[in-house]
Every structure is written in structure tokens, then in C-alpha cells.
Design a protein around this motif. Structure first.
Motif, PDB file in Angstrom:
ATOM      1  N   VAL A  80       2.693 -47.418 -26.789  1.00 39.32           N
ATOM      2  CA  VAL A  80       2.871 -47.331 -25.335  1.00 39.32           C
ATOM      3  C   VAL A  80       1.633 -46.704 -24.693  1.00 39.32           C
ATOM      4  O   VAL A  80       0.924 -45.917 -25.329  1.00 39.32           O
ATOM      5  CB  VAL A  80       4.115 -46.486 -24.972  1.00 39.32           C
ATOM      6  N   PRO A  81       1.366 -47.025 -23.422  1.00 31.84           N
ATOM      7  CA  PRO A  81       0.234 -46.425 -22.719  1.00 31.84           C
ATOM      8  C   PRO A  81       0.570 -45.032 -22.197  1.00 31.84           C
ATOM      9  O   PRO A  81       1.726 -44.611 -22.207  1.00 31.84           O
ATOM     10  CB  PRO A  81      -0.010 -47.402 -21.572  1.00 31.84           C
ATOM     11  N   HIS A  82      -0.466 -44.343 -21.708  1.00 25.32           N
ATOM     12  CA  HIS A  82      -0.238 -42.969 -21.229  1.00 25.32           C
ATOM     13  C   HIS A  82      -0.979 -42.663 -19.931  1.00 25.32           C
ATOM     14  O   HIS A  82      -1.357 -41.518 -19.680  1.00 25.32           O
ATOM     15  CB  HIS A  82      -0.637 -41.957 -22.306  1.00 25.32           C
ATOM     16  N   ALA A  83      -1.195 -43.649 -19.102  1.00 25.11           N
ATOM     17  CA  ALA A  83      -1.867 -43.415 -17.826  1.00 25.11           C
ATOM     18  C   ALA A  83      -0.861 -42.913 -16.786  1.00 25.11           C
ATOM     19  O   ALA A  83       0.323 -42.722 -17.064  1.00 25.11           O
ATOM     20  CB  ALA A  83      -2.531 -44.703 -17.344  1.00 25.11           C
ATOM     21  N   GLY A  84      -1.349 -42.700 -15.565  1.00 29.30           N
ATOM     22  CA  GLY A  84      -0.451 -42.356 -14.488  1.00 29.30           C
ATOM     23  C   GLY A  84       0.624 -43.413 -14.329  1.00 29.30           C
ATOM     24  O   GLY A  84       0.370 -44.607 -14.536  1.00 29.30           O
ATOM     25  N   TYR A  85       1.823 -42.991 -13.965  1.00 26.43           N
ATOM     26  CA  TYR A  85       2.955 -43.919 -13.937  1.00 26.43           C
ATOM     27  C   TYR A  85       2.745 -45.105 -12.994  1.00 26.43           C
ATOM     28  O   TYR A  85       3.231 -46.199 -13.264  1.00 26.43           O
ATOM     29  CB  TYR A  85       4.228 -43.173 -13.543  1.00 26.43           C
ATOM     30  N   PHE A  87       0.217 -46.759 -12.643  1.00 25.65           N
ATOM     31  CA  PHE A  87      -0.603 -47.741 -13.339  1.00 25.65           C
ATOM     32  C   PHE A  87       0.104 -48.308 -14.573  1.00 25.65           C
ATOM     33  O   PHE A  87       0.222 -49.521 -14.734  1.00 25.65           O
ATOM     34  CB  PHE A  87      -1.939 -47.120 -13.755  1.00 25.65           C
ATOM     35  N   SER A  88       0.571 -47.414 -15.481  1.00 31.16           N
ATOM     36  CA  SER A  88       1.068 -47.896 -16.773  1.00 31.16           C
ATOM     37  C   SER A  88       2.575 -47.748 -16.958  1.00 31.16           C
ATOM     38  O   SER A  88       3.111 -48.226 -17.956  1.00 31.16           O
ATOM     39  CB  SER A  88       0.359 -47.158 -17.914  1.00 31.16           C
ATOM     40  N   GLY A  89       3.263 -47.113 -16.015  1.00 29.84           N
ATOM     41  CA  GLY A  89       4.707 -46.946 -16.144  1.00 29.84           C
ATOM     42  C   GLY A  89       5.462 -48.248 -16.333  1.00 29.84           C
ATOM     43  O   GLY A  89       6.330 -48.343 -17.213  1.00 29.84           O
ATOM     44  N   PRO A  90       5.159 -49.305 -15.547  1.00 31.13           N
ATOM     45  CA  PRO A  90       5.884 -50.574 -15.734  1.00 31.13           C
ATOM     46  C   PRO A  90       5.693 -51.168 -17.121  1.00 31.13           C
ATOM     47  O   PRO A  90       6.603 -51.784 -17.676  1.00 31.13           O
ATOM     48  CB  PRO A  90       5.276 -51.480 -14.648  1.00 31.13           C
ATOM     49  N   CYS A  91       4.509 -50.975 -17.722  1.00 30.78           N
ATOM     50  CA  CYS A  91       4.238 -51.493 -19.061  1.00 30.78           C
ATOM     51  C   CYS A  91       4.984 -50.680 -20.115  1.00 30.78           C
ATOM     52  O   CYS A  91       5.662 -51.234 -20.991  1.00 30.78           O
ATOM     53  CB  CYS A  91       2.739 -51.467 -19.332  1.00 30.78           C
ATOM     54  N   ALA A  92       4.888 -49.353 -20.048  1.00 26.94           N
ATOM     55  CA  ALA A  92       5.561 -48.491 -21.021  1.00 26.94           C
ATOM     56  C   ALA A  92       7.057 -48.744 -21.033  1.00 26.94           C
ATOM     57  O   ALA A  92       7.711 -48.672 -22.088  1.00 26.94           O
ATOM     58  CB  ALA A  92       5.272 -47.028 -20.704  1.00 26.94           C
ATOM     59  N   ALA A  93       7.620 -49.051 -19.868  1.00 27.02           N
ATOM     60  CA  ALA A  93       9.066 -49.239 -19.752  1.00 27.02           C
ATOM     61  C   ALA A  93       9.580 -50.350 -20.657  1.00 27.02           C
ATOM     62  O   ALA A  93      10.731 -50.297 -21.127  1.00 27.02           O
ATOM     63  CB  ALA A  93       9.441 -49.532 -18.301  1.00 27.02           C
ATOM     64  N   PHE A  94       8.759 -51.358 -20.934  1.00 27.80           N
ATOM     65  CA  PHE A  94       9.203 -52.451 -21.809  1.00 27.80           C
ATOM     66  C   PHE A  94       9.532 -51.937 -23.210  1.00 27.80           C
ATOM     67  O   PHE A  94      10.521 -52.350 -23.815  1.00 27.80           O
ATOM     68  CB  PHE A  94       8.138 -53.547 -21.866  1.00 27.80           C
ATOM     69  N   ALA A  95       8.701 -51.047 -23.728  1.00 24.68           N
ATOM     70  CA  ALA A  95       8.953 -50.518 -25.069  1.00 24.68           C
ATOM     71  C   ALA A  95      10.174 -49.613 -25.075  1.00 24.68           C
ATOM     72  O   ALA A  95      11.013 -49.672 -25.986  1.00 24.68           O
ATOM     73  CB  ALA A  95       7.728 -49.765 -25.574  1.00 24.68           C
ATOM     74  N   TYR A  96      10.294 -48.769 -24.063  1.00 23.27           N
ATOM     75  CA  TYR A  96      11.433 -47.832 -24.027  1.00 23.27           C
ATOM     76  C   TYR A  96      12.748 -48.563 -23.750  1.00 23.27           C
ATOM     77  O   TYR A  96      13.793 -48.190 -24.309  1.00 23.27           O
ATOM     78  CB  TYR A  96      11.171 -46.738 -22.999  1.00 23.27           C
TER      79      TYR A  96
END
Length: 520
Positions: A80-85, A87-96
Motif C-alpha cells: 500500500v502507498p503512504h502519501a497524504g490521503y 493523493f494515495s488514500g483512494p488507492c490504499a483503500a483497495f487493499a484494505y
């Protein structure tokens, strides 16, 4: 080494676009026993209501896409990414979102240090991390076990103080898994150091309650830093393809190939390359066989003023999984305590020493308060000879089941390993000085499995029977040899004196078991 170069870059470069949020950090009242939030108010909202609304919104949109773990698989790790939400929150959400309905005893977080350099691994062994959504406790027992397993792994809170790569994962974990404990680890080093870090984490998790079956690994990394959107997309596609091969060597090779092209403004392919390299080794040891790319995007997709397509940061979400094995079929017995482990190791050595001196078998009685030593469990005793080349096998004998309690069985198996293993000459008194003893105590019975696909590499021991031929490997063997499932079965056939493809026969029968391994 490519990995060390990239992590040094991650500390020194300006963190813009995908690496910072929009707000200024705010302070919060935090228990002195907990690490306070470092980037609440900058990478994600500091207000609990706003934060929960943001995370739930990301997760809802990901769930509507239908993201889920495929039938017959169970999660081992996520990238998962770790940028500001923003920017990367929508991407990280797929894994979670793919973790919905899952439960784990602990989450091992692997990420890169951005503010304080690390040589090896820095583990946070404090009480926990405070977040706007509540405190997240650290699994201190596992954290300290990992620290104690290697000279290149340290209990070091300083690199974690201002680090965002692990902190930003916690609100997502709290909203998807609700009640979690964590082991935060920042990694950095050359390949030899990282290999040592990976082996140590593997050994510590395997010996913990629940082992790999109850542990999720979260690998935190952003992707291409600062090239054009077109170049970032190409770089991300190539590096993620290598990651999804589950081959750490291919990951490093892909990084080197991409960086050799000298793409304009590209400073790294993954700021968490070291974490991904270590994470892949651990995932393979945990039985991972599949990786699913769930989402990719860049900072330009956020639509935020100033985050244009000429200089971007890339993000990706990946689910790493293994064939599902129903835990209910393999109930675990309690692990031995540290005192019990020490007693059995001393007992094994004493039995060998006494036999060499007198030719007689010594009796062993369990001390009071060590109930597990009276249990009837299977065990193997493995002997190694220490040399400049490392540990060399000098005998391994055991029993899957026994009518003897452990306190009696271990000395017997130690003697059998020393003097009756037909592969090695009997141990001599002169070899005692360089002898290392390892004991593997069964935490399960022997459980038949319907298919070799149910075998979890690195977590379970495996028994193969074809007619009268039989062979077994303890859980740690495949990991130590770097074998995947296929290589394990081929070598198991060889050990049994069979053709290397005999495991594919209809006459092949498989059973698994779980052990707790410990050595001097």
C-alpha cells in the motif's frame, strides 16, 4: 546496492506532491506511554470525525468496485502507498477493502525510514501508537522476539518519531479490522543485511502464537518519484509486475533496469524498495503463491492544484495471498515457555554428554511448574556443526507422535540424532564444542490434507507417503533452503527415494503439522 541507494534518496529528497498533505500538523494530548501522531493534520485529518468520514469514503468507493479476496485464497500481505490521503488514500483503500471480514492476531508493518537512517531494522517496542481514532497497541512480545533474533535488528524508537510511512496505515487498519495490534518495523540496508532481517522476522513469527496463519504483513511504499506521469506509469507497471512475481531477485533487477534508463526527474522506483524486498521473502516463507494488482494511479489523478502531470508520484495496491487452509482443522497447542525451551535444550545436551562419557542414558525429570514438559507431543531434535561456512547438518531424528512425555522424548531423540542417523557418522566427544542443538516440538497432531495445494510453505511441516516410501520436512526447512511449494515437494520425493515428480501421483498422500522450533 540499489536498495540502499533508494532509501538514502527517500530521506534526502523533498517530499512533495504525493508525500505531504495540505494542512499543518496539530498537537494532541497523548498518553506518555504511546507514540503520538506525527502527521495527523498534514497527511490525514486530525479530527476523528473528519478522519473516519474520509477513510470510510475511500473504502466505500473501493468496495463498490467489487474488490475481494478470490475464493480459496487467504491474505498474507498487502502492498500500500503512504502519501497524504488526498493523493494515495483512494488507492490504499483497495487493499484494505479486500480484508473485509478477516481477523488477525497482529499486523507486521514494514516500511522505509524517511527522516532517520536505519542500518538493518528499527523496531518500535513501546506500548503503542496513538491515532485520532484511538490507540493501537504494539505486540511487544513479538516485537522483542524479533529484536532479539538478530544483531542488525534494534529496539529503536527514534526513527519512528516523525515517520509517516507506517502511521498513515493505522486509520485504515482500525476501520477495516477494528481491533488490531501491530509490530512497526522500518528497514534499510544492503542485500545481506536485508536477507538477515527477513530470516529473523520469519523465524520469530513462525515461533509466535498463531504463526503465519494469524499474521498480516503490510508493506508500505510509494512508487516512482517525480518523473512525468507517462514515465511514472511505465515505471510503476514494470516494478509492480516484478513485485507480483513474488521473486525478490526480480524486484531488484527491475529496479536496476528502470534506473539505468535515467528517466528525467526519476529519483526512485519505490521509496520502500527495501521493505518490499524483505516483505516478499517473508510472504514466500508464509506460503504466498499469488499476487493481485488491485489499483494504480499517480498524484496527478488527485486533481489538486499544483499536482500536475509533469512531476508525479506513483501509487499501487497489491494483495498477496496463499491457498486457504481452514484453521479449524489444525488447532494449535500452547507454545512452550522460554524456561521450558531452555530446560529441553539443556536436557538434550546433557543426555549426549553423559552417553559419550558413560555409555548410559541419563534420566530427566521435569521441574515443577512446567506442565507442557509432561505432555505427549511429537518432536524432532536436529544437530548442527558450527563452522566458518555456517551451520552444517549433523543429524535429525524425531517422531510425529509418541507415548512418551516431552521430558523423556527429547533426550531419546537427541541420542538418536547423535548416534543413529544413518546419514552421518556417530558424534564424537571432540565435536561437542562446535555442536548446536535445535528442537522442534509439535503444536498440532498430524493432519491429512486432500491436496498438496493446501500445504503452507514455511508455516507447516509436510509428510509425503507413496506406498511404503515416506519422508518429511520440518516447517523451517523450505524457508532455509529458499524453496517454494513445488521445490519442496520435489526435494521431499528425492529424500524418500522417489522420482522427483512422484508427488503428482494419485498414490501420493500428504499430511501437515505445525511445530515450535528453538535452538541453542
Amino acid at each position: 546496492m540499489a536498495m540502499r541507494r533508494l532509501l538514502v534518496a527517500a530521506i534526502s529528497v523533498a517530499v512533495l506532491l504525493g508525500c505531504r498533505g495540505k494542512e499543518k500538523p496539530v498537537s494532541a494530548s497523548v498518553s506518555p506511554d504511546l507514540r503520538p501522531p506525527a502527521v495527523a493534520g498534514s497527511f490525514y485529518p486530525a479530527d476523528p470525525v473528519q478522519l473516519r468520514t474520509a477513510v470510510d469514503g475511500f473504502l466505500s468507493r473501493a468496495r463498490r468496485s467489487g474488490v475481494a479476496i478470490p475464493d480459496g485464497e487467504e491474505p498474507v500481505a498487502i502492498l500500500v502507498p503512504h502519501a497524504g490521503y488526498d493523493f494515495s488514500g483512494p488507492c490504499a483503500a483497495f487493499a484494505y477493502a479486500a480484508l473485509d471480514g478477516r481477523q488477525f492476531d497482529r499486523i507486521v508493518l514494514l516500511g522505509p525510514p524517511h527522516t532517520v537512517a536505519v542500518q538493518g531494522a528499527a523496531v518500535y517496542c513501546g506500548a503503542g501508537f496513538q491515532t485520532p481514532l484511538g490507540a493501537v497497541p504494539v505486540d511487544t512480545a513479538l516485537a522483542r522476539a524479533i529484536v532479539g533474533s538478530s544483531s542488525v535488528i534494534h529496539d529503536s524508537p527514534a526513527p519512528h518519531t516523525a515517520e509517516h510511512s507506517l502511521e498513515v496505515q493505522l486509520p485504515f487498519l482500525l476501520e477495516t479490522l477494528k481491533k488490531v495490534s501491530i509490530v512497526p518495523i522500518l528497514v534499510m540496508g544492503d542485500s545481506a543485511i536485508l536477507d538477515s532481517v527477513a530470516r529473523s522476522i520469519i523465524d520469530a513469527v513462525r515461533s509466535s502464537n498463531g504463526g503465519f496463519s494469524r499474521t498480516l504483513f503490510v508493506i508500505s511504499t510509494d512508487l516512482a518519484h517525480y518523473p512525468s506521469e507517462a514515465d511514472a506509469t511505465a515505471s510503476d507497471r514494470e516494478i509492480l509486475s516484478a513485485f507480483c512475481s513474488l521473486d525478490p531477485g526480480k524486484l531488484v533487477a527491475a529496479d536496476r533496469a528502470i534506473m539505468a534508463r535515467k528517466l528525467p526527474k526519476l529519483s526512485c522506483t519505490m521509496c520502500g524498495l527495501d521493505a518490499a524486498y524483505v516483505g516478499l521473502q517473508i510472504a514466500r516463507a508464509a506460503g504466498a503463491t499469488m499476487a493481485h494488482l488491485l489499483d494504480t494511479r499517480t498524484s496527478a489523478d488527485a486533481g489538486i492544484s499544483g499536482a500536475g502531470a509533469d512531476s508525479v508520484v506513483g501509487y499501487g495496491a497489491v494483495l498477496v495471498s496463499r491457498p486457504a487452509v481452514k484453521a479449524s482443522r489444525i488447532p494449535l497447542k500452547e507454545p512452550l515457555t522460554t524456561d521450558e525451551q531452555g530446560f529441553l535444550l539443556r536436557s538434550a545436551r546433557t543426555s549426549i554428554e553423559e552417553y559419550l562419557k558413560t555409555g548410559k542414558r541419563s534420566a530427566s525429570t521435569a521441574p515443577a511448574g512446567n506442565a507442557h514438559l509432561g505432555e505427549r507431543r511429537g518432536c524432532f531434535v536436529t544437530l548442527y556443526e558450527r563452522s566458518e561456512a555456517g551451520l552444517q547438518l549433523h543429524g535429525c531424528i524425531g517422531m510425529h507422535e509418541s507415548a512418551l512425555p516431552l521430558v523423556q522424548l527429547v533426550p531419546e531423540m537427541a541420542l538418536a540424532s547423535a548416534f543413529e542417523d544413518p546419514r552421518f557418522p556417530p558424534l564424537t566427544a571432540g565435536e561437542l564444542r562446535t555442536l548446536t542443538i535445535e528442537i522442534s516440538v509439535y503444536r498440532t497432531g498430524v493432519v491429512p490434507i486432500a491436496s498438496p495445494d493446501e500445504f503452507v510453505v514455511g508455516e507447516q511441516g509436510i509428510i509425503l507417503r507413496v506406498g511404503a516410501a515416506e519422508a518429511t520436512f520440518l516447517p523451517q526447512v523450505a524457508t532455509e533452503q529458499g524453496w517454494d511449494r513445488r521445490a519442496t515437494f520435489e526435494n521431499l520425493c528425492h529424500k524418500a527415494g522417489l522420482d522427483r515428480d512422484a508427488w503428482k501421483s494419485r498414490d501420493a498422500h500428504f499430511s501437515v503439522y505445525v511445530t515450535q522450533a528453538f535452538r541453542e
